[in-house]
Scaffold this motif. Structure first.
Motif, PDB file in Angstrom:
ATOM      1  N   GLY A 116      -8.813  -9.005   0.817  1.00 46.39           N
ATOM      2  CA  GLY A 116      -8.455  -7.605   0.963  1.00 46.39           C
ATOM      3  C   GLY A 116      -8.722  -7.097   2.365  1.00 46.39           C
ATOM      4  O   GLY A 116      -7.905  -6.387   2.959  1.00 46.39           O
ATOM      5  N   ARG A 117      -9.852  -7.465   2.916  1.00 48.93           N
ATOM      6  CA  ARG A 117     -10.175  -7.038   4.287  1.00 48.93           C
ATOM      7  C   ARG A 117      -9.203  -7.647   5.290  1.00 48.93           C
ATOM      8  O   ARG A 117      -8.871  -7.021   6.285  1.00 48.93           O
TER       9      ARG A 117
ATOM     10  N   TRP B 129      -4.930   2.506  -0.327  1.00 52.29           N
ATOM     11  CA  TRP B 129      -5.000   1.159  -0.882  1.00 52.29           C
ATOM     12  C   TRP B 129      -6.069   1.140  -1.969  1.00 52.29           C
ATOM     13  O   TRP B 129      -6.927   2.022  -2.024  1.00 52.29           O
TER      14      TRP B 129
ATOM     15  N   GLU C 224     -10.899  -1.831  -4.206  1.00 52.97           N
ATOM     16  CA  GLU C 224     -11.415  -3.201  -4.146  1.00 52.97           C
ATOM     17  C   GLU C 224     -10.930  -3.961  -2.908  1.00 52.97           C
ATOM     18  O   GLU C 224     -11.477  -5.002  -2.565  1.00 52.97           O
ATOM     19  N   GLU C 225      -9.918  -3.435  -2.215  1.00 55.61           N
ATOM     20  CA  GLU C 225      -9.420  -4.115  -1.012  1.00 55.61           C
ATOM     21  C   GLU C 225     -10.520  -4.304   0.020  1.00 55.61           C
ATOM     22  O   GLU C 225     -10.548  -5.303   0.715  1.00 55.61           O
ATOM     23  N   SER C 226     -11.414  -3.353   0.123  1.00 55.22           N
ATOM     24  CA  SER C 226     -12.454  -3.438   1.154  1.00 55.22           C
ATOM     25  C   SER C 226     -13.664  -4.254   0.722  1.00 55.22           C
ATOM     26  O   SER C 226     -14.607  -4.411   1.494  1.00 55.22           O
TER      27      SER C 226
ATOM     28  N   TYR D 128       0.862  -1.180   0.000  1.00 56.49           N
ATOM     29  CA  TYR D 128       0.000   0.000   0.000  1.00 56.49           C
ATOM     30  C   TYR D 128       0.896   1.227   0.000  1.00 56.49           C
ATOM     31  O   TYR D 128       2.052   1.175   0.418  1.00 56.49           O
TER      32      TYR D 128
ATOM     33  N   ARG E 157      -6.060  -8.261   4.706  1.00 57.29           N
ATOM     34  CA  ARG E 157      -4.840  -7.454   4.608  1.00 57.29           C
ATOM     35  C   ARG E 157      -5.008  -6.123   5.349  1.00 57.29           C
ATOM     36  O   ARG E 157      -4.115  -5.691   6.086  1.00 57.29           O
ATOM     37  N   LEU E 158      -6.156  -5.486   5.174  1.00 55.96           N
ATOM     38  CA  LEU E 158      -6.416  -4.232   5.881  1.00 55.96           C
ATOM     39  C   LEU E 158      -6.452  -4.447   7.397  1.00 55.96           C
ATOM     40  O   LEU E 158      -5.930  -3.630   8.163  1.00 55.96           O
TER      41      LEU E 158
END
Length: 161
Positions: free
Chosen positions: A54-55, A44, A47-49, A25, A57-58
């Motif tokens: 993706g979530r 970021w 689409e990560e969320s 990121y 990773r966040l």
């Protein structure tokens, strides 16, 4: 007392920054003010969320702040739930995976949130342990002082690069 607070906050924010860089990121900056209030600005992809991966990773980036603080200053608060952003992210992720019946079951949701946070903390610890010199350098450059600080603030620019 304020020095201890500033040091803890510096490690916390450095943890977010290093984990975010490890996730590739964009880290725009991190800071701690004179009152110990920290901020890390990370960008970021949108689409990560929207995906479970993706979530996760966040959530790892979110959990990395507390993990770095625990490693750096030895403070261990309630390991289950401390960072509100981490809890919110884990809850949203659990709801994405859940069936309609599970979404209505508060006990299931709470267990799932705790499990996701525990997994994120484990992933964050793995990242931070391999990149601890970067955490120390960043923490040192934004306000940490004491025996666990990094060699110099010059190496902070090398994170993610």
């Amino acid at each position: 007392m304020l020095d201890a607070l500033l040091r803890a906050a510096a490690y916390h924010e450095a943890g977010h920054a290093v984990a975010a860089a490890a996730m590739e990121y964009d880290v725009l900056g991190c800071s701690v003010d004179e009152h110990g209030v920290g901020s890390t600005c990370v960008c970021w992809p949108n689409e990560e969320s929207t995906t479970i991966a993706g979530r996760r990773r966040l959530l790892t980036v979110s959990a990395a702040g507390d993990v770095a603080e625990m490693i750096g200053v030895g403070r261990i608060d309630d390991p289950a739930v401390r960072d509100v952003d981490a809890v919110t992210c884990a809850e949203r992720m659990a709801r994405l995976e859940a069936s309609e019946q599970q979404r209505e079951d508060g006990a299931w949701l709470e267990k799932r949130v705790h499990a996701e946070i525990a997994a994120a903390r484990h992933a964050a610890r793995k990242i931070l342990e391999t990149q601890w010199p970067d955490v120390e350098a960043i923490a040192s450059s934004i306000g940490a002082t004491g025996p666990n600080t990094g060699p110099s603030s010059d190496s902070a620019s090398k994170v993610g690069g």
